[in-house]
Design a protein around this motif. Sequence first.
Motif, PDB file in Angstrom:
ATOM      1  N   GLY A  44       0.850  -1.258  -0.144  1.00  9.06           N
ATOM      2  CA  GLY A  44       0.030   0.120   0.079  1.00  9.06           C
ATOM      3  C   GLY A  44       0.884   1.410  -0.138  1.00  9.06           C
ATOM      4  N   ILE A  77       0.148   6.014   5.187  1.00  7.66           N
ATOM      5  CA  ILE A  77       1.213   5.640   6.224  1.00  7.66           C
ATOM      6  C   ILE A  77       2.262   4.632   5.508  1.00  7.66           C
ATOM      7  CG2 ILE A  77       1.458   4.068   8.275  1.00  7.66           C
ATOM      8  CD1 ILE A  77      -1.595   4.889   9.067  1.00  7.66           C
ATOM      9  N   GLU A 111       2.044  -1.968  -4.562  1.00  9.33           N
ATOM     10  CA  GLU A 111       0.987  -0.882  -4.612  1.00  9.33           C
ATOM     11  C   GLU A 111      -0.098  -1.402  -5.893  1.00  9.33           C
ATOM     12  OE1 GLU A 111      -0.489   1.515  -2.967  1.00  9.33           O
ATOM     13  OE2 GLU A 111      -1.895   1.544  -4.340  1.00  9.33           O
ATOM     14  N   LEU A 112      -1.213  -1.634  -5.659  1.00 12.68           N
ATOM     15  CA  LEU A 112      -2.168  -1.756  -6.593  1.00 12.68           C
ATOM     16  C   LEU A 112      -2.620  -0.638  -7.680  1.00 12.68           C
ATOM     17  CD1 LEU A 112      -4.496  -3.802  -7.351  1.00 12.68           C
ATOM     18  CD2 LEU A 112      -5.947  -2.583  -5.844  1.00 12.68           C
ATOM     19  N   THR A 139       1.170  -4.812  -7.562  1.00 15.54           N
ATOM     20  CA  THR A 139       0.857  -5.926  -6.895  1.00 15.54           C
ATOM     21  C   THR A 139      -0.709  -5.792  -6.274  1.00 15.54           C
ATOM     22  OG1 THR A 139       3.022  -5.755  -5.873  1.00 15.54           O
ATOM     23  CG2 THR A 139       1.369  -7.422  -4.805  1.00 15.54           C
ATOM     24  N   ASP A 140      -1.486  -6.816  -6.426  1.00 16.76           N
ATOM     25  CA  ASP A 140      -2.691  -6.970  -5.611  1.00 16.76           C
ATOM     26  C   ASP A 140      -2.350  -7.912  -4.520  1.00 16.76           C
ATOM     27  OD1 ASP A 140      -4.972  -7.172  -4.440  1.00 16.76           O
ATOM     28  OD2 ASP A 140      -6.152  -8.196  -6.517  1.00 16.76           O
ATOM     29  N   VAL A 141      -2.539  -7.355  -3.200  1.00 20.03           N
ATOM     30  CA  VAL A 141      -1.710  -7.924  -2.177  1.00 20.03           C
ATOM     31  C   VAL A 141      -3.097  -9.194  -1.509  1.00 20.03           C
ATOM     32  CG1 VAL A 141      -0.588  -6.264  -1.222  1.00 20.03           C
ATOM     33  CG2 VAL A 141      -2.803  -6.421  -0.533  1.00 20.03           C
ATOM     34  N   CYS A 157       0.727  -3.197   5.361  1.00 23.09           N
ATOM     35  CA  CYS A 157       0.058  -1.914   5.390  1.00 23.09           C
ATOM     36  C   CYS A 157      -1.110  -1.749   4.947  1.00 23.09           C
ATOM     37  CB  CYS A 157       0.967  -0.788   5.686  1.00 23.09           C
ATOM     38  SG  CYS A 157       0.445   0.768   6.201  1.00 23.09           S
ATOM     39  N   TYR A 174     -14.286  -4.657   9.629  1.00 20.07           N
ATOM     40  CA  TYR A 174     -13.035  -4.288   9.642  1.00 20.07           C
ATOM     41  C   TYR A 174     -12.521  -4.438  11.300  1.00 20.07           C
ATOM     42  CZ  TYR A 174      -9.542  -0.701   9.684  1.00 20.07           C
ATOM     43  OH  TYR A 174      -8.212   0.207   9.861  1.00 20.07           O
ATOM     44  N   LYS A 216      -9.029  -6.773  12.146  1.00 21.22           N
ATOM     45  CA  LYS A 216      -7.878  -5.932  12.675  1.00 21.22           C
ATOM     46  C   LYS A 216      -7.886  -6.621  13.943  1.00 21.22           C
ATOM     47  CE  LYS A 216      -6.618  -2.858   9.875  1.00 21.22           C
ATOM     48  NZ  LYS A 216      -5.550  -2.900   9.043  1.00 21.22           N
ATOM     49  N   PRO A 264      -2.982   2.063  14.856  1.00 15.83           N
ATOM     50  CA  PRO A 264      -3.082   3.651  14.806  1.00 15.83           C
ATOM     51  C   PRO A 264      -4.507   4.130  15.431  1.00 15.83           C
ATOM     52  CG  PRO A 264      -2.368   2.844  12.545  1.00 15.83           C
ATOM     53  CD  PRO A 264      -2.600   1.670  13.366  1.00 15.83           C
ATOM     54  N   GLY A 265      -4.681   5.426  15.929  1.00 16.11           N
ATOM     55  CA  GLY A 265      -5.838   6.091  15.801  1.00 16.11           C
ATOM     56  C   GLY A 265      -6.217   6.753  14.609  1.00 16.11           C
ATOM     57  N   VAL A 286      -5.715   8.939  11.647  1.00 16.68           N
ATOM     58  CA  VAL A 286      -4.121   9.500  10.857  1.00 16.68           C
ATOM     59  C   VAL A 286      -4.627  10.263   9.871  1.00 16.68           C
ATOM     60  CG1 VAL A 286      -2.165   9.075   9.793  1.00 16.68           C
ATOM     61  CG2 VAL A 286      -2.960   7.473  11.654  1.00 16.68           C
ATOM     62  N   ARG A 322      -6.112  10.561   2.155  1.00 12.94           N
ATOM     63  CA  ARG A 322      -7.792   9.951   2.123  1.00 12.94           C
ATOM     64  C   ARG A 322      -8.556  10.461   3.235  1.00 12.94           C
ATOM     65  NH1 ARG A 322      -9.982   5.484   4.365  1.00 12.94           N
ATOM     66  NH2 ARG A 322      -7.935   5.206   5.207  1.00 12.94           N
ATOM     67  N   ASN A 323      -8.054  10.150   4.515  1.00 10.89           N
ATOM     68  CA  ASN A 323      -9.017  10.636   5.671  1.00 10.89           C
ATOM     69  C   ASN A 323      -9.027  12.422   5.738  1.00 10.89           C
ATOM     70  OD1 ASN A 323      -9.355   8.563   6.930  1.00 10.89           O
ATOM     71  ND2 ASN A 323      -7.763   8.754   8.576  1.00 10.89           N
TER      72      ASN A 323
HETATM   73  N1  LIG Z   1      -5.378   6.408   8.240  1.00  9.96           N
HETATM   74  C1  LIG Z   1      -6.062   5.974   9.733  1.00  9.96           C
HETATM   75  O1  LIG Z   1      -6.672   6.791  10.226  1.00  9.96           O
HETATM   76  C2  LIG Z   1      -5.998   4.491  10.040  1.00  9.96           C
HETATM   77  C3  LIG Z   1      -6.420   4.257  11.477  1.00  9.96           C
HETATM   78  C4  LIG Z   1      -6.297   2.920  11.752  1.00  9.96           C
HETATM   79  C5  LIG Z   1      -5.648   1.848  11.090  1.00  9.96           C
HETATM   80  N2  LIG Z   1      -5.300   2.267   9.889  1.00  9.96           N
HETATM   81  C6  LIG Z   1      -4.539   1.479   9.259  1.00  9.96           C
HETATM   82  O2  LIG Z   1      -3.463   1.609   8.572  1.00  9.96           O
HETATM   83  C7  LIG Z   1      -2.946   0.852   7.372  1.00  9.96           C
HETATM   84  C8  LIG Z   1      -2.616   2.024   6.372  1.00  9.96           C
HETATM   85  O3  LIG Z   1      -3.841   3.040   6.331  1.00  9.96           O
HETATM   86  P1  LIG Z   1      -3.594   4.516   5.424  1.00  9.96           P
HETATM   87  O4  LIG Z   1      -4.929   5.292   5.947  1.00  9.96           O
HETATM   88  O5  LIG Z   1      -2.319   4.725   5.170  1.00  9.96           O
HETATM   89  O6  LIG Z   1      -4.221   3.768   3.886  1.00  9.96           O
HETATM   90  P2  LIG Z   1      -4.484   4.657   2.569  1.00  9.96           P
HETATM   91  O7  LIG Z   1      -5.859   4.463   2.134  1.00  9.96           O
HETATM   92  O8  LIG Z   1      -4.094   5.879   2.788  1.00  9.96           O
HETATM   93  O9  LIG Z   1      -3.762   3.985   1.543  1.00  9.96           O
HETATM   94  C9  LIG Z   1      -3.779   2.491   1.405  1.00  9.96           C
HETATM   95  C10 LIG Z   1      -2.941   2.069   0.328  1.00  9.96           C
HETATM   96  O10 LIG Z   1      -3.128   0.614  -0.386  1.00  9.96           O
HETATM   97  C11 LIG Z   1      -3.509   0.596  -1.625  1.00  9.96           C
HETATM   98  N3  LIG Z   1      -4.197  -0.650  -1.724  1.00  9.96           N
HETATM   99  C12 LIG Z   1      -5.507  -0.894  -1.373  1.00  9.96           C
HETATM  100  N4  LIG Z   1      -5.625  -2.105  -1.909  1.00  9.96           N
HETATM  101  C13 LIG Z   1      -4.719  -2.784  -2.339  1.00  9.96           C
HETATM  102  C14 LIG Z   1      -4.492  -4.207  -2.644  1.00  9.96           C
HETATM  103  N5  LIG Z   1      -5.420  -4.985  -3.010  1.00  9.96           N
HETATM  104  N6  LIG Z   1      -3.203  -4.330  -3.075  1.00  9.96           N
HETATM  105  C15 LIG Z   1      -1.985  -3.356  -3.042  1.00  9.96           C
HETATM  106  N7  LIG Z   1      -2.395  -2.056  -2.685  1.00  9.96           N
HETATM  107  C16 LIG Z   1      -3.655  -1.987  -2.178  1.00  9.96           C
HETATM  108  C17 LIG Z   1      -4.141   1.733  -1.854  1.00  9.96           C
HETATM  109  O11 LIG Z   1      -4.090   2.023  -3.158  1.00  9.96           O
HETATM  110  C18 LIG Z   1      -3.428   2.835  -1.157  1.00  9.96           C
HETATM  111  O12 LIG Z   1      -2.322   3.494  -1.706  1.00  9.96           O
HETATM  112  C19 LIG Z   1      -4.360   0.320   6.934  1.00  9.96           C
HETATM  113  O13 LIG Z   1      -4.137  -1.162   7.330  1.00  9.96           O
HETATM  114  C20 LIG Z   1      -5.337   0.937   7.972  1.00  9.96           C
HETATM  115  O14 LIG Z   1      -6.277  -0.056   8.306  1.00  9.96           O
HETATM  116  C21 LIG Z   1      -5.472   3.428   9.526  1.00  9.96           C
END
Ligand SMILES: NC(=O)c1ccc[n+]([C@@H]2O[C@H](COP(=O)([O-])OP(=O)(O)OC[C@H]3O[C@@H](n4cnc5c(N)ncnc54)[C@H](O)[C@@H]3O)[C@@H](O)[C@H]2O)c1
Length: 268
Positions: free
Chosen positions: A13, A18, A37-38, A62-64, A90, A156, A160, A186-187, A189, A193-194
């Motif tokens: 990702g 993150i 990354e997808l 990659t599709d994870v 991640c 979700y 988790k 994380p709380g 972040v 996107r957020n």
């Molecule tokens: N941001 C938050 O507030 C928050 C809070 C708690 C937990 N988290 C966890 O932290 C991690 C990162 O979150 P984030 O907010 O940085 O994510 P994000 O949405 O900003 O980025 C996720 C990335 O993963 C990629 N992705 C999605 N599906 C995919 C796939 N099948 N194969 C490869 N890549 C793929 C997306 O294209 C994107 O670039 C996640 O596991 C999320 O659940 C985030």
Amino acid sequence: MGRMEGKVAFLTGAGAGIAKATAKAFAREGAKVALFELDRDTGAAAEREIRDSGGDAIFVHTDVTDDESVKRAVEKTIERFGKLNVIMNCAGGSLLEDKPVHEMDLAIWHKTIALNLLHPFLCCRYAIPHMITDGGGSIINFASHMGLKGSQRPAYSASKGGIQSFTMTLAAQYADYGIRANAIAPGTVRTERNKSRYETKEFLPENSATPAARARAALLKLYPFSVGEPEDIAAIAVFLGSDESRMLTGTTIAADGGRSTYIKVLAE
Ligand SMILES: NC(=O)c1ccc[n+]([C@@H]2O[C@H](COP(=O)([O-])OP(=O)(O)OC[C@H]3O[C@@H](n4cnc5c(N)ncnc54)[C@H](O)[C@@H]3O)[C@@H](O)[C@H]2O)c1
């Protein structure tokens, strides 16, 4: 000398949020990084950004959630860098359609579990043999404050929560090989996107139109440190990926400004 000098890491990702911030931090600390990354555009852009700053990075489309795709991505990383020391699983997130159990579409359940729980399993499945060959490594998984407790997103939260026990299991099963496994929960972040999701006018307390939005704004006020930047999480990941954390395995670090660990009394 960087804190991750000589190490090879992959991060899933890594085109956004993150994982992207962490890939940049890993590279600054001397690691070579493979970006799984997808999204082809954001993956390629992240690779360029790291290279332009003097780091060594490859983007691997990659599709994870797909077994063959993860297998190929790990093989490409080994072809390019020769070894694997750190993996950060991640990619993840929740869907708006993750509704109360009796209303949820089965496809949403499967999609959420595939992204958040199957994906770290697949990455470990193909990365661990290389870590064993190299005498050890560090696995960093992603939990969430919404998995430390229940939430209104059942799939979700379940995925988790599952990550925490999966992480403890990895720690127990691979300790003899020098492989450590930890998770970060994380709380909220402030990823791009957020920001687009929550930092719209309606989420400001004074503009909150709905009771849910008002409640959220009030909650964030109660826990002033509970909203972080991607770089705050990246700093924890650098610690977990480096040898500085060699005493830590099997843990989930709640990076949520204390939100999951204490109750703030409303009127004292
Ligand atoms: N941001 C938050 O507030 C928050 C809070 C708690 C937990 N988290 C966890 O932290 C991690 C990162 O979150 P984030 O907010 O940085 O994510 P994000 O949405 O900003 O980025 C996720 C990335 O993963 C990629 N992705 C999605 N599906 C995919 C796939 N099948 N194969 C490869 N890549 C793929 C997306 O294209 C994107 O670039 C996640 O596991 C999320 O659940 C985030």
